[in-house]
Design an enzyme around this catalytic site. Structure first.
Site, short mmCIF file in Angstrom:
data_model
loop_
_atom_site.label_atom_id
_atom_site.label_comp_id
_atom_site.label_asym_id
_atom_site.label_seq_id
_atom_site.Cartn_x
_atom_site.Cartn_y
_atom_site.Cartn_z
N TRP A 108 -20.04 -64.27 40.57
CA TRP A 108 -19.94 -63.44 39.37
C TRP A 108 -18.59 -63.76 38.70
CZ3 TRP A 108 -16.25 -59.58 38.36
CH2 TRP A 108 -16.45 -58.91 37.14
N ASP A 276 -24.94 -51.09 27.35
CA ASP A 276 -25.35 -50.12 28.37
C ASP A 276 -24.78 -48.72 28.09
OD1 ASP A 276 -26.16 -48.99 30.70
OD2 ASP A 276 -25.10 -50.38 32.02
N ARG A 352 -25.00 -52.32 42.88
CA ARG A 352 -24.61 -51.60 41.66
C ARG A 352 -25.39 -50.29 41.57
NH1 ARG A 352 -24.60 -52.43 35.16
NH2 ARG A 352 -22.40 -52.07 34.87
N LYS A 385 -30.41 -57.58 24.09
CA LYS A 385 -29.74 -58.21 25.24
C LYS A 385 -30.48 -57.72 26.48
CE LYS A 385 -25.16 -58.21 27.50
NZ LYS A 385 -23.81 -57.66 27.36
N TRP A 386 -31.14 -58.63 27.17
CA TRP A 386 -31.99 -58.28 28.34
C TRP A 386 -31.18 -58.59 29.59
CZ3 TRP A 386 -37.76 -57.83 28.37
CH2 TRP A 386 -38.30 -57.75 29.66
N ASP A 387 -30.74 -57.55 30.25
CA ASP A 387 -29.81 -57.70 31.38
C ASP A 387 -30.53 -57.54 32.72
OD1 ASP A 387 -27.39 -57.95 32.68
OD2 ASP A 387 -26.44 -56.22 31.73
N MET A 388 -29.92 -58.02 33.79
CA MET A 388 -30.43 -57.83 35.16
C MET A 388 -29.22 -57.85 36.07
SD MET A 388 -31.94 -60.38 37.78
CE MET A 388 -33.05 -60.04 39.11
N ASN A 389 -28.87 -56.69 36.63
CA ASN A 389 -27.57 -56.57 37.27
C ASN A 389 -27.56 -56.51 38.79
OD1 ASN A 389 -25.48 -56.62 35.23
ND2 ASN A 389 -26.59 -54.89 34.36
N CYS A 435 -29.47 -62.26 30.01
CA CYS A 435 -28.17 -61.97 30.64
C CYS A 435 -28.49 -61.52 32.05
CB CYS A 435 -27.51 -60.84 29.85
SG CYS A 435 -26.08 -60.09 30.64
N ASP A 457 -19.65 -62.75 32.50
CA ASP A 457 -18.88 -61.55 32.16
C ASP A 457 -17.40 -61.87 32.03
OD1 ASP A 457 -20.88 -59.77 31.85
OD2 ASP A 457 -20.80 -58.96 33.89
C1 DGJ Z 1 -23.61 -56.93 32.75
C2 DGJ Z 1 -23.48 -57.68 31.47
O1 DGJ Z 1 -23.19 -59.02 31.72
C3 DGJ Z 1 -22.40 -57.01 30.63
O2 DGJ Z 1 -22.16 -57.76 29.48
C4 DGJ Z 1 -22.84 -55.62 30.32
O3 DGJ Z 1 -23.99 -55.65 29.52
C5 DGJ Z 1 -23.09 -54.85 31.61
N1 DGJ Z 1 -23.97 -55.56 32.49
C6 DGJ Z 1 -23.67 -53.49 31.31
O4 DGJ Z 1 -24.05 -52.82 32.43
#
Ligand code: DGJ
Length: 660
Positions: A108, A276, A352, A385-389, A435, A457
């Site tokens: 990361w 977010d 997370r 912006k389609w995120d996956m954390n 993302c 990030d």
């Molecule tokens: C991870 C993304 O890479 C960030 O830019 C941001 O959108 C956060 N998640 C939000 O939780």
């Protein structure tokens, strides 16, 4: 494979072939495309007769860009099931030319750093078992002959058009031949192929370059721009966006967003992206994923009044989602705990503070799609912006029967692709940016759905040099999400000049990620200059040929890359003096990609005063007045001299235009 009797033998033999014009698609998967004038496809029909399997190998030859792709299909023509346990999509056997690997690794905030290792008898593997292509390893594997540089030497490379678990290997055998493979990772993969069913293995893109890594990169870039990315935005200037994540994190409301939009608009920024924190009780990352309704305490009256206001100011509006996730603290989890990926009877690991939704389950895919679509239908939203954390663990599905449990990871990716495909069908003009906790799913599979992907990030201009260098080894600059953010940088604490942050972001999609209402007048002036700069150079950056001149990763001191237009009449290079050196008068830099017999004007642009100061870059190098014309042969063989500037992290743009 393993048949119904438990035997694992396979004997696959050639049966016949056909050659078809164009490139067939692959059902359910991203795939390159092209018509009969650009590509022809050789299909080798093969069979494993005892197991009654039909195996087709598809080789597509894209003569226009010098690429071969391969994918594989397996059809069960028998009357019993069979398990597929390992099915790579491509394999190359070659004589060893003293090969070294070239691969991309990271973590990361440190994605896709380039690494090399010697190819020997020990198997070298790059892989992900994390359910996505990952921050850590990348579905790219190249082998280059010893001594290969950006400009000379041979390289053979494979890149996977897939966003899930992958494995790529290279190994020298007892006769000194080298075998290179790439495909879905066999770990935790077991696909039950019932009679009459067909399995499609994703596509691998293969590139050979006899003139170094630079030519390999340009070939991949051309291929992806011409034969993989479908978005209507591909050849357009993307709106310069400002994202509120690093400006506010979860702490914002409509009033704050409108004040950012108003000031950003004055500076030439074109779209506000609300990140977010806009839904349900999402005041921090402990809760609410899955509950996709607007928090009206933050956005009074809902989304539409906010979007309308932002549009009235003259800005477009974009929104963040994380549709693949579920928080244990959410209404959705209370109703459907069995929708999370988990092993029955075991508490799944949180990452997370969240779980992953089981996208192998069609009702989950349908429900989540509707949640996203409902919001998009409710206002004039032009970007997602389609995120996956988090990554996948605890691989278990309450939906899949035991014999299909080994299909979960691949079915997850198929579920993701089907959601994004539906989204683009219903909203064909949507600008989608993928993302994943930064750049954990920056891969060719996702480029089929979105023309740009958030690179990392880490927005620090210096760390970005290595991330963007590694990413551009394979992917065009037009795909690399890059923003100017505040200092001290939120990830590494480094303080770099505003100018340098702008120059580095210019070589990606370009945007901002800071609170414009709180920055100094000097920085505001700089934004005005930079947004103009974006409009001046983006056509070139987006469509041109990429050249790497120097790598900070390699030399520890300075970095330079650039883009030359296809007709070679214009070029722009970014030079970053990362560390100042004592008693160094000027650095000689040989440019690349120009035409030897064209005459060029060279301008060295610094914007430190808040407005562009253009000096004649050539006068650093030669006696001769401003406006002097210099031949492409001189610029590439003798080079230009760049004067030393006081202080670390200084940058400049070198703009080159042909006089003819
Ligand atoms: C991870 C993304 O890479 C960030 O830019 C941001 O959108 C956060 N998640 C939000 O939780």
């Amino acid at each position: 494979m393993e048949n119904a009797e438990g035997y694992t033998a396979a004997g696959i033999n050639y049966v016949s072939y056909e050659i078809i014009g164009g490139k067939p698609g692959i059902e359910g998967l991203p795939a390159s495309f092209g018509d009969a004038s650009e590509v022809s496809t050789l299909v080798l029909h093969c069979a494993d007769k005892p197991n009654k399997l039909k195996i087709d190998l598809y080789y597509s030859v894209f003569e226009d860009v010098d690429v071969i792709t391969r994918f594989v299909t397996v059809t069960n023509e028998g009357s019993d099931f069979i398990f597929l346990k390992k099915l790579y999509s491509a394999c190359l056997d070659m004589e060893n030319k003293d090969f070294e690997t070239i691969t991309l690794h990271g973590s990361w905030a440190r994605e896709r750093h380039i690494e090399n290792a010697r190819v020997g008898h020990m198997k070298y593997t790059v892989e992900s078992t994390r359910g996505e292509s990952s921050h850590q390893d990348h579905p790219f594997l190249g082998v280059k002959s010893h001594g290969t540089t950006d400009d000379f030497g041979e390289v053979y490379a494979m890149n996977f058009v897939y966003s899930g678990n992958f494995k790529a290997t290279v190994q020298e055998d007892q006769f000194d031949n080298v075998r290179m493979t790439m495909g879905i990772n066999p770990d935790n993969f077991k696909w039950c192929l019932k009679p009459g069913e067909k399995f499609n293995a994703p596509e691998v893109v293969m590139v050979y370059s006899a003139s170094g890594l630079g030519n390999m990169s340009r070939t991949f870039h051309d291929f992806y721009r011409k034969h993989l990315i479908r978005s209507p935005y591909l050849h357009k200037k993307r709106p310069i966006l400002i994202n509120n994540w690093e400006a506010t994190y979860f702490d914002f409301n409509s009033e704050k967003l409108v004040s950012i939009a108003r000031q950003a608009h004055e500076l030439g920024i074109e779209m506000l992206v609300m990140d977010d924190g806009w839904f349900s009780n999402r005041f921090d990352d402990n809760r609410s994923l899955g509950d996709w309704w607007v928090n009206e305490d933050k956005l009074p009256g809902g989304l539409k009044p906010l979007v309308d206001k932002v549009n009235e100011i003259g800005m477009k509006f974009g929104i963040w989602f994380e549709p693949e996730m579920i928080s244990p603290e959410s209404e959705l989890y209370k109703k459907h705990p069995d929708w999370a990926i988990a092993v029955l009877g075991r508490e799944p690991a949180k990452s997370r503070n969240q779980f992953v939704l089981d996208l192998s389950r069609p009702e989950v895919v349908d429900y989540m799609y509707e949640q996203v679509a409902k919001i998009l239908r409710s206002a004039n939203i032009e970007y997602v912006k389609w995120d996956m954390n988090r990554q996948l663990t605890d691989l278990g599905s309450a939906y899949l029967p035991p014999e299909r449990m080994g299909e979960l990871s691949h079915r997850y990716v198929l579920g993701l692709y089907s959601m994004q495909e539906r989204l683009l069908k219903e909203f064909p003009n949507l600008l989608l940016e993928n993302c994943s906790g930064g750049g954990a799913r920056f891969d060719a599979g996702e480029l089929y759905y979105s023309p740009q992907i958030w690179c990392s990030d880490d927005t620090d201009a210096i760390e970005r040099l290595s991330i963007q260098e590694g990413t551009s080894l394979v992917y065009p600059l037009s795909t690399m999400g890059a923003h100017v953010s505040d200092v001290p940088n939120h990830t590494v604490g480094r303080v770099t000049p505003f100018e340098t942050r702008g120059h580095v972001a210019l070589f990606g999609t370009f945007g901002y990620e800071l609170d414009v209402t709180k920055i100094s007048q000097e920085d505001r002036d700089m934004i005005r200059t930079q947004t103009e700069m974006y409009h001046r150079y983006n056509d070139l950056v987006r469509e041109g040929d990429y050249y790497r001149i120097a790598s900070y990763r390699q030399n520890g001191s300075f970095d330079m890359c650039g883009v030359v237009s296809k007709d070679k009449k214009e070029a722009v290079f970014v030079y970053v003096q990362v560390l100042a050196e004592a008693n160094m008068h000027a650095r000689r830099i040989r440019l690349k990609g120009l035409k030897e017999d064209l005459k060029y004007r060279v301008s060295n642009i610094n914007e430190s005063a808040g407005k562009a100061e253009v000096s004649d870059g050539a006068s650093d190098a030669y006696a001769g007045g401003p406006g002097m014309l210099i031949g492409g042969d001189v610029l590439m063989n003798f080079g230009i001299l760049l004067s030393r500037r006081m202080g670390d992290f200084k940058s400049s743009l070198i703009h080159i235009t042909s006089a003819e």
